[in-house]
Design an enzyme around this catalytic site. Sequence first.
Site, mmCIF file in Angstrom:
data_model
loop_
_atom_site.group_PDB
_atom_site.id
_atom_site.type_symbol
_atom_site.label_atom_id
_atom_site.label_comp_id
_atom_site.label_asym_id
_atom_site.label_seq_id
_atom_site.Cartn_x
_atom_site.Cartn_y
_atom_site.Cartn_z
ATOM 1 N N GLU A 85 0.899 -1.149 0.000
ATOM 2 C CA GLU A 85 0.000 0.000 0.000
ATOM 3 C C GLU A 85 0.940 1.202 0.000
ATOM 4 O OE1 GLU A 85 -3.224 0.296 -0.247
ATOM 5 O OE2 GLU A 85 -3.588 -1.853 -0.316
ATOM 6 N N THR A 126 11.455 3.249 0.725
ATOM 7 C CA THR A 126 11.241 4.670 0.449
ATOM 8 C C THR A 126 12.123 5.547 1.328
ATOM 9 O OG1 THR A 126 9.602 6.420 0.724
ATOM 10 C CG2 THR A 126 9.264 4.479 2.042
ATOM 11 N N ASP A 127 12.387 6.759 0.843
ATOM 12 C CA ASP A 127 13.139 7.721 1.672
ATOM 13 C C ASP A 127 12.284 8.232 2.835
ATOM 14 O OD1 ASP A 127 11.373 9.301 0.214
ATOM 15 O OD2 ASP A 127 12.891 10.683 -0.538
ATOM 16 N N GLU A 128 10.964 7.958 2.790
ATOM 17 C CA GLU A 128 10.084 8.473 3.857
ATOM 18 C C GLU A 128 10.367 7.822 5.204
ATOM 19 O OE1 GLU A 128 5.989 9.111 3.087
ATOM 20 O OE2 GLU A 128 6.345 9.726 1.024
ATOM 21 N N TYR A 153 2.048 5.080 6.719
ATOM 22 C CA TYR A 153 2.693 4.439 5.555
ATOM 23 C C TYR A 153 4.194 4.279 5.793
ATOM 24 C CZ TYR A 153 5.234 4.400 1.106
ATOM 25 O OH TYR A 153 6.134 4.112 0.113
ATOM 26 N N LYS A 157 6.553 0.902 6.162
ATOM 27 C CA LYS A 157 7.710 0.600 5.299
ATOM 28 C C LYS A 157 8.968 0.427 6.163
ATOM 29 C CE LYS A 157 7.875 0.364 1.353
ATOM 30 N NZ LYS A 157 7.597 -0.748 0.403
HETATM 31 P P1 NAD Z 1 1.327 1.308 -6.397
HETATM 32 O O1 NAD Z 1 0.375 1.613 -5.294
HETATM 33 O O2 NAD Z 1 1.174 1.994 -7.709
HETATM 34 O O3 NAD Z 1 1.334 -0.264 -6.693
HETATM 35 C C1 NAD Z 1 1.318 -1.214 -5.668
HETATM 36 C C2 NAD Z 1 1.059 -2.582 -6.307
HETATM 37 O O4 NAD Z 1 1.101 -3.564 -5.262
HETATM 38 C C3 NAD Z 1 -0.322 -2.696 -6.977
HETATM 39 O O5 NAD Z 1 -0.204 -3.356 -8.212
HETATM 40 C C4 NAD Z 1 -1.133 -3.523 -5.999
HETATM 41 O O6 NAD Z 1 -2.160 -4.288 -6.615
HETATM 42 C C5 NAD Z 1 -0.045 -4.403 -5.392
HETATM 43 N N1 NAD Z 1 -0.416 -4.880 -4.038
HETATM 44 C C6 NAD Z 1 -0.874 -4.133 -3.005
HETATM 45 N N2 NAD Z 1 -1.146 -4.923 -1.956
HETATM 46 C C7 NAD Z 1 -0.844 -6.196 -2.329
HETATM 47 C C8 NAD Z 1 -0.894 -7.447 -1.678
HETATM 48 N N3 NAD Z 1 -1.333 -7.563 -0.412
HETATM 49 N N4 NAD Z 1 -0.475 -8.544 -2.355
HETATM 50 C C9 NAD Z 1 -0.030 -8.439 -3.636
HETATM 51 N N5 NAD Z 1 0.022 -7.281 -4.315
HETATM 52 C C10 NAD Z 1 -0.379 -6.163 -3.669
HETATM 53 O O7 NAD Z 1 2.756 1.562 -5.767
HETATM 54 P P2 NAD Z 1 4.079 2.195 -6.424
HETATM 55 O O8 NAD Z 1 4.003 3.665 -6.352
HETATM 56 O O9 NAD Z 1 4.335 1.507 -7.718
HETATM 57 O O10 NAD Z 1 5.160 1.721 -5.352
HETATM 58 C C11 NAD Z 1 5.782 0.438 -5.458
HETATM 59 C C12 NAD Z 1 6.772 0.261 -4.309
HETATM 60 O O11 NAD Z 1 7.728 1.303 -4.342
HETATM 61 C C13 NAD Z 1 6.134 0.328 -2.921
HETATM 62 O O12 NAD Z 1 6.758 -0.614 -2.116
HETATM 63 C C14 NAD Z 1 6.433 1.742 -2.438
HETATM 64 O O13 NAD Z 1 6.503 1.787 -1.039
HETATM 65 C C15 NAD Z 1 7.783 1.975 -3.089
HETATM 66 N N6 NAD Z 1 8.141 3.374 -3.393
HETATM 67 C C16 NAD Z 1 7.285 4.152 -4.117
HETATM 68 C C17 NAD Z 1 7.671 5.453 -4.477
HETATM 69 C C18 NAD Z 1 6.778 6.349 -5.321
HETATM 70 O O14 NAD Z 1 7.140 7.497 -5.553
HETATM 71 N N7 NAD Z 1 5.645 5.876 -5.812
HETATM 72 C C19 NAD Z 1 8.917 5.937 -4.067
HETATM 73 C C20 NAD Z 1 9.748 5.113 -3.288
HETATM 74 C C21 NAD Z 1 9.354 3.821 -2.972
HETATM 75 O O1 DAU Z 2 9.306 9.793 -1.058
HETATM 76 C C1 DAU Z 2 8.864 8.609 -1.620
HETATM 77 C C2 DAU Z 2 7.367 8.506 -1.466
HETATM 78 O O2 DAU Z 2 6.790 9.419 -2.401
HETATM 79 C C3 DAU Z 2 6.818 7.100 -1.703
HETATM 80 O O3 DAU Z 2 7.315 6.246 -0.718
HETATM 81 C C4 DAU Z 2 5.289 7.086 -1.671
HETATM 82 O O4 DAU Z 2 4.827 5.801 -2.016
HETATM 83 C C5 DAU Z 2 4.778 8.089 -2.681
HETATM 84 O O5 DAU Z 2 3.369 8.161 -2.583
HETATM 85 C C6 DAU Z 2 5.394 9.470 -2.429
HETATM 86 O O6 DAU Z 2 4.880 10.057 -1.188
HETATM 87 P P1 DAU Z 2 4.509 11.612 -1.083
HETATM 88 O O7 DAU Z 2 3.563 11.773 0.024
HETATM 89 O O8 DAU Z 2 5.719 12.458 -1.110
HETATM 90 O O9 DAU Z 2 3.776 11.787 -2.532
HETATM 91 P P2 DAU Z 2 2.411 12.510 -2.944
HETATM 92 O O10 DAU Z 2 2.385 12.524 -4.431
HETATM 93 O O11 DAU Z 2 1.235 11.983 -2.225
HETATM 94 O O12 DAU Z 2 2.648 14.010 -2.437
HETATM 95 C C7 DAU Z 2 3.739 14.781 -2.930
HETATM 96 C C8 DAU Z 2 3.667 16.141 -2.252
HETATM 97 O O13 DAU Z 2 2.503 16.840 -2.748
HETATM 98 C C9 DAU Z 2 3.486 16.078 -0.750
HETATM 99 O O14 DAU Z 2 4.208 17.140 -0.146
HETATM 100 C C10 DAU Z 2 1.992 16.283 -0.538
HETATM 101 C C11 DAU Z 2 1.602 17.182 -1.684
HETATM 102 N N1 DAU Z 2 0.232 16.999 -2.199
HETATM 103 C C12 DAU Z 2 -0.182 15.741 -2.539
HETATM 104 C C13 DAU Z 2 -1.455 15.514 -3.011
HETATM 105 C C14 DAU Z 2 -1.916 14.114 -3.347
HETATM 106 C C15 DAU Z 2 -0.632 18.095 -2.361
HETATM 107 O O15 DAU Z 2 -0.240 19.244 -2.083
HETATM 108 N N2 DAU Z 2 -1.875 17.858 -2.851
HETATM 109 C C16 DAU Z 2 -2.352 16.623 -3.150
HETATM 110 O O16 DAU Z 2 -3.542 16.497 -3.546
#
Ligand code: NAD
Ligand code: DAU
Length: 342
Positions: A85, A126-128, A153, A157
């Site tokens: 998630e 994640t860096d979070e 979240y 992680k």
């Molecule tokens: P996403 O939400 O787009 O995709 C998540 C995927 O995991 C989906 O396909 C979902 O169906 C699947 N999934 C969720 N729960 C599951 C379960 N219980 N069993 C099997 N599959 C399941 O996520 P994303 O943005 O592609 O992120 C992927 C990974 O990268 C995550 O681990 C996230 O923490 C990490 N990450 C994301 C970002 C970002 O900017 N999006 C940055 C750093 C790290």
């Molecule tokens: O840093 C890596 C992370 O980046 C990943 O681990 C997460 O999975 C990914 O969702 C992302 O987290 P953020 O919270 O940084 O991303 P998000 O796109 O939700 O938000 C980016 C910034 O924009 C944050 O400061 C919140 C702000 N924001 C976000 C939304 C959705 C708004 O101002 N308005 C919005 O509606």
Amino acid sequence: MAKILVTGGAGFIGSNFIHYFHQNHPEDIIYNLDALTYAGNLENLKDLENSDRYKFFHGDITDVALVNDLFERGEFETVVHFAAESHVDRSILDPSTFIKTNVLGTQVLLNAALKTGVKRFHHISTDEVFGAIEQGEDRKFNENTNYAPNSPYAASKAGSDHLVRAYGKTYNLEYTISNCSNNFGPYMFPEKLIPLAITNLLEGKKVPIYGKGDQSRDWLYVEDHARAIEAILEKGKSGETYCVGGMTEEITNLEVVKLICGLLGKNPEQNIEFVTDRLGHDFKYVVDWSKIKNELGFEPKYSFNEWLEKTVEWYKNNQSWWQNVKNGSYQEYYKQQYGPKK
Ligand code: NAD
Ligand code: DAU
């Protein structure tokens, strides 16, 4: 032929990684285990459906019997674990699924990997997990930064990272971890800032900005993330963590959204609305990626402005993809997150 299991491959980064890996590693077979939650979408991988080097398995990583059976039959050499998630705002609305999937699900996979002799378990994090860089603070996150996760979240992680490391120390599981900054690019679910802004503007809706929009993120084009994972799988040392970040000059959320408005010919004054801030909102993330550069020779190559423009083009050219995604349960979530509070 090596067999690689990708979890969460139907999501944003997972599907981009599968595309990249399928194209660049014709010697490998990719298995994709995904529960197809609201964020999983097989449309992302439609072009690979008939490939004999790609196989999809529908299943939940918290399902012990299913995971054990898949690992026993699959005999995977490598696991790349994306399934999670992933959206901070949803974790604030309800943390429980985050703990289940991100913590428990990771442990189920670790057990199965250990039992079946997986040679490398790569955990995508994640860096979070490092918390926030505060206003006026001049530092970057690196592999030695203390964990201080702020959102449910990030805490989930962090829990998964600790479990991976513990399986390495206690049971000698061969693992690597990457802690990556904010990705952007095609197939990104329109709940996150960049695709939310692009698709709202394309629909003629306003973009919600939390607080004053002065927070900032370290943006990385998703294909660079795929290249970083490839470098870690090929050259990374077992038991090591690698931080991965982008090439962004510091840019606030407001500036990002203004850039997107400009690319779509929209006036920011009329198309942005400032809304209630996110609870516990992290101010800034900046990642120091010198370890992965110095030790593995990886550095990001895609610049933010140029690839933001290409990303906007992708959403303009793939309207049916995001329109389908924005139907149904997305509307419920949007109302809950951005509608009037009860
Ligand atoms: P996403 O939400 O787009 O995709 C998540 C995927 O995991 C989906 O396909 C979902 O169906 C699947 N999934 C969720 N729960 C599951 C379960 N219980 N069993 C099997 N599959 C399941 O996520 P994303 O943005 O592609 O992120 C992927 C990974 O990268 C995550 O681990 C996230 O923490 C990490 N990450 C994301 C970002 C970002 O900017 N999006 C940055 C750093 C790290
Ligand atoms: O840093 C890596 C992370 O980046 C990943 O681990 C997460 O999975 C990914 O969702 C992302 O987290 P953020 O919270 O940084 O991303 P998000 O796109 O939700 O938000 C980016 C910034 O924009 C944050 O400061 C919140 C702000 N924001 C976000 C939304 C959705 C708004 O101002 N308005 C919005 O509606």
